[in-house]
Design an enzyme around this catalytic site. Structure first.
Site, PDB file in Angstrom:
ATOM      1  N   HIS A   1      39.966  36.404  36.386  1.00 33.63           N
ATOM      2  CA  HIS A   1      40.003  35.487  35.243  1.00 33.63           C
ATOM      3  C   HIS A   1      41.375  34.836  35.176  1.00 33.63           C
ATOM      4  O   HIS A   1      42.386  35.490  35.438  1.00 33.63           O
ATOM      5  CB  HIS A   1      39.770  36.237  33.920  1.00 33.63           C
ATOM      6  CG  HIS A   1      40.096  35.363  32.744  1.00 33.63           C
ATOM      7  ND1 HIS A   1      39.214  34.424  32.252  1.00 33.63           N
ATOM      8  CD2 HIS A   1      41.242  35.209  32.020  1.00 33.63           C
ATOM      9  CE1 HIS A   1      39.791  33.756  31.269  1.00 33.63           C
ATOM     10  NE2 HIS A   1      41.032  34.213  31.105  1.00 33.63           N
TER      11      HIS A   1
ATOM     12  N   TYR B   1      35.912  35.963  25.349  1.00 31.94           N
ATOM     13  CA  TYR B   1      34.891  35.005  25.810  1.00 31.94           C
ATOM     14  C   TYR B   1      34.216  34.301  24.637  1.00 31.94           C
ATOM     15  O   TYR B   1      33.028  33.984  24.712  1.00 31.94           O
ATOM     16  CB  TYR B   1      33.863  35.725  26.676  1.00 31.94           C
ATOM     17  CG  TYR B   1      34.355  36.073  28.066  1.00 31.94           C
ATOM     18  CD1 TYR B   1      34.789  35.077  28.948  1.00 31.94           C
ATOM     19  CD2 TYR B   1      34.372  37.392  28.522  1.00 31.94           C
ATOM     20  CE1 TYR B   1      35.238  35.381  30.226  1.00 31.94           C
ATOM     21  CE2 TYR B   1      34.817  37.708  29.814  1.00 31.94           C
ATOM     22  CZ  TYR B   1      35.241  36.691  30.650  1.00 31.94           C
ATOM     23  OH  TYR B   1      35.684  36.995  31.922  1.00 31.94           O
TER      24      TYR B   1
ATOM     25  N   PHE C   1      24.039  33.500  29.777  1.00 32.47           N
ATOM     26  CA  PHE C   1      24.608  34.454  30.727  1.00 32.47           C
ATOM     27  C   PHE C   1      25.518  35.487  30.078  1.00 32.47           C
ATOM     28  O   PHE C   1      25.974  36.421  30.731  1.00 32.47           O
ATOM     29  CB  PHE C   1      25.351  33.723  31.861  1.00 32.47           C
ATOM     30  CG  PHE C   1      26.567  32.926  31.431  1.00 32.47           C
ATOM     31  CD1 PHE C   1      27.783  33.542  31.175  1.00 32.47           C
ATOM     32  CD2 PHE C   1      26.493  31.539  31.305  1.00 32.47           C
ATOM     33  CE1 PHE C   1      28.907  32.814  30.805  1.00 32.47           C
ATOM     34  CE2 PHE C   1      27.617  30.793  30.927  1.00 32.47           C
ATOM     35  CZ  PHE C   1      28.820  31.447  30.672  1.00 32.47           C
TER      36      PHE C   1
ATOM     37  N   GLU D   1      45.121  34.095  24.692  1.00 28.72           N
ATOM     38  CA  GLU D   1      44.642  35.185  25.543  1.00 28.72           C
ATOM     39  C   GLU D   1      45.747  36.212  25.809  1.00 28.72           C
ATOM     40  O   GLU D   1      45.480  37.417  25.850  1.00 28.72           O
ATOM     41  CB  GLU D   1      44.085  34.611  26.856  1.00 28.72           C
ATOM     42  CG  GLU D   1      42.826  33.780  26.599  1.00 28.72           C
ATOM     43  CD  GLU D   1      42.184  33.220  27.867  1.00 28.72           C
ATOM     44  OE1 GLU D   1      42.707  33.460  28.980  1.00 28.72           O
ATOM     45  OE2 GLU D   1      41.151  32.536  27.730  1.00 28.72           O
TER      46      GLU D   1
ATOM     47  N   ARG E   1      44.764  28.328  38.378  1.00 30.26           N
ATOM     48  CA  ARG E   1      43.357  27.889  38.419  1.00 30.26           C
ATOM     49  C   ARG E   1      43.026  27.360  39.818  1.00 30.26           C
ATOM     50  O   ARG E   1      41.950  27.613  40.346  1.00 30.26           O
ATOM     51  CB  ARG E   1      43.095  26.803  37.369  1.00 30.26           C
ATOM     52  CG  ARG E   1      43.165  27.251  35.926  1.00 30.26           C
ATOM     53  CD  ARG E   1      42.050  28.162  35.495  1.00 30.26           C
ATOM     54  NE  ARG E   1      40.728  27.586  35.605  1.00 30.26           N
ATOM     55  CZ  ARG E   1      39.620  28.146  35.103  1.00 30.26           C
ATOM     56  NH1 ARG E   1      39.692  29.302  34.435  1.00 30.26           N
ATOM     57  NH2 ARG E   1      38.446  27.589  35.259  1.00 30.26           N
TER      58      ARG E   1
ATOM     59  N   LYS F   1      38.945  41.363  37.595  1.00 34.34           N
ATOM     60  CA  LYS F   1      37.731  41.853  36.946  1.00 34.34           C
ATOM     61  C   LYS F   1      37.276  43.160  37.592  1.00 34.34           C
ATOM     62  O   LYS F   1      37.767  43.540  38.661  1.00 34.34           O
ATOM     63  CB  LYS F   1      36.650  40.762  37.038  1.00 34.34           C
ATOM     64  CG  LYS F   1      37.023  39.484  36.270  1.00 34.34           C
ATOM     65  CD  LYS F   1      35.916  38.436  36.343  1.00 34.34           C
ATOM     66  CE  LYS F   1      36.309  37.190  35.547  1.00 34.34           C
ATOM     67  NZ  LYS F   1      35.214  36.178  35.545  1.00 34.34           N
TER      68      LYS F   1
ATOM     69  N   ASN G   1      33.190  37.398  39.917  1.00 35.20           N
ATOM     70  CA  ASN G   1      34.008  36.461  40.690  1.00 35.20           C
ATOM     71  C   ASN G   1      35.483  36.830  40.684  1.00 35.20           C
ATOM     72  O   ASN G   1      36.361  35.983  40.700  1.00 35.20           O
ATOM     73  CB  ASN G   1      33.758  35.022  40.220  1.00 35.20           C
ATOM     74  CG  ASN G   1      34.072  34.845  38.751  1.00 35.20           C
ATOM     75  OD1 ASN G   1      34.537  35.768  38.086  1.00 35.20           O
ATOM     76  ND2 ASN G   1      33.841  33.653  38.225  1.00 35.20           N
TER      77      ASN G   1
HETATM   78  P1  IDP Z   1      36.123  30.483  34.569  1.00 38.08           P
HETATM   79  O1  IDP Z   1      36.226  31.994  34.687  1.00 38.08           O
HETATM   80  O2  IDP Z   1      36.223  29.818  35.918  1.00 38.08           O
HETATM   81  O3  IDP Z   1      37.063  29.903  33.550  1.00 38.08           O
HETATM   82  P2  IDP Z   1      33.998  30.038  32.618  1.00 38.08           P
HETATM   83  O4  IDP Z   1      33.045  28.885  32.622  1.00 38.08           O
HETATM   84  O5  IDP Z   1      35.050  30.089  31.559  1.00 38.08           O
HETATM   85  O6  IDP Z   1      34.630  30.151  34.076  1.00 38.08           O
HETATM   86  O7  IDP Z   1      33.087  31.356  32.527  1.00 38.08           O
HETATM   87  C1  IDP Z   1      33.675  32.617  32.286  1.00 38.08           C
HETATM   88  C2  IDP Z   1      33.034  33.622  33.197  1.00 38.08           C
HETATM   89  O8  IDP Z   1      31.661  33.781  32.862  1.00 38.08           O
HETATM   90  C3  IDP Z   1      33.014  33.242  34.690  1.00 38.08           C
HETATM   91  O9  IDP Z   1      34.210  33.523  35.364  1.00 38.08           O
HETATM   92  C4  IDP Z   1      31.874  34.072  35.200  1.00 38.08           C
HETATM   93  O10 IDP Z   1      32.270  35.453  35.361  1.00 38.08           O
HETATM   94  C5  IDP Z   1      30.898  33.995  34.036  1.00 38.08           C
HETATM   95  N1  IDP Z   1      29.971  32.855  34.165  1.00 38.08           N
HETATM   96  C6  IDP Z   1      30.226  31.564  33.927  1.00 38.08           C
HETATM   97  N2  IDP Z   1      29.171  30.766  34.132  1.00 38.08           N
HETATM   98  C7  IDP Z   1      28.170  31.581  34.504  1.00 38.08           C
HETATM   99  C8  IDP Z   1      26.810  31.352  34.872  1.00 38.08           C
HETATM  100  O11 IDP Z   1      26.304  30.218  34.878  1.00 38.08           O
HETATM  101  N3  IDP Z   1      26.092  32.454  35.219  1.00 38.08           N
HETATM  102  C9  IDP Z   1      26.618  33.707  35.223  1.00 38.08           C
HETATM  103  N4  IDP Z   1      27.933  33.976  34.878  1.00 38.08           N
HETATM  104  C10 IDP Z   1      28.686  32.923  34.530  1.00 38.08           C
HETATM  105 MG    MG Z   2      37.103  30.047  31.503  1.00 38.14          MG
END
Ligand code: IDP
Ligand code: MG
Length: 139
Positions: A116, A50, A58, A127, A86, A10, A113
């Site tokens: 992805h 997404y 969010f 994807e 993962r 990212k 974070n």
């Molecule tokens: P993942 O990336 O671990 O699969 P997902 O739930 O698919 O997590 O969410 C996609 C992305 O959205 C996350 O990696 C993060 O960047 C963002 N995200 C997810 N949940 C939150 C939240 O509660 N607050 C802010 N950003 C979030």
């Molecule tokens: Mg995800």
């Protein structure tokens, strides 16, 4: 079973100079890169990628972040690679990501974070097609 997944570093990971670190971890684990490119996502691609999150509170912050700079997208191949990557990535929330994982070692925000990774083989196929043309993948 041998499979492929879509990963990307990212904008925070690119800005912080973590591209080599992340790719090294994947290579050292024995995964094979079959596609790699740097790009800027646009709104349309962000929505498609997404789609499960576009109506969540969010999402606006996530979209602003994901469009804020280039990403490095890749397709990697290996046995059970979706589940394995993962595990290597660590939990979504920075507070829960365990040290030793990519997020657990580098992420200090839930949105920002670092990486992805597709969360199922079916999702990986969708994807991969969102980001790469067939002839950009080296069989
Ligand atoms: P993942 O990336 O671990 O699969 P997902 O739930 O698919 O997590 O969410 C996609 C992305 O959205 C996350 O990696 C993060 O960047 C963002 N995200 C997810 N949940 C939150 C939240 O509660 N607050 C802010 N950003 C979030
Ligand atoms: Mg995800």
């Amino acid at each position: 079973m041998k499979e492929r997944t879509l990963l990307f570093i990212k904008p925070d990971g690119v800005r912080r100079g973590l591209v080599g670190e992340v790719i090294s971890r994947l290579e050292h684990r024995g995964l094979r890169l079959v596609g790699l490119k740097m790009l800027r996502m646009n709104r349309d691609l962000a929505h498609r990628h997404y789609e499960e999150h576009v109506n969540k509170p969010f999402y606006p912050g996530l979209e602003e972040f994901i469009l804020s700079g280039p990403i490095v997208a890749m397709v990697v191949e290996g046995d059970d690679v979706v589940e394995m990557t993962r595990t290597m990535m660590g939990k979504t929330k920075h507070t829960e990501a365990v040290p030793g994982t990519i997020r657990g070692d580098f992420a200090f925000s839930t949105t920002q974070n670092i990486i992805h990774g597709s969360d199922s083989p079916a999702r990986a196929q969708v994807e991969i097609a969102n980001f790469f043309k067939e002839d950009e993948l080296i069989g």
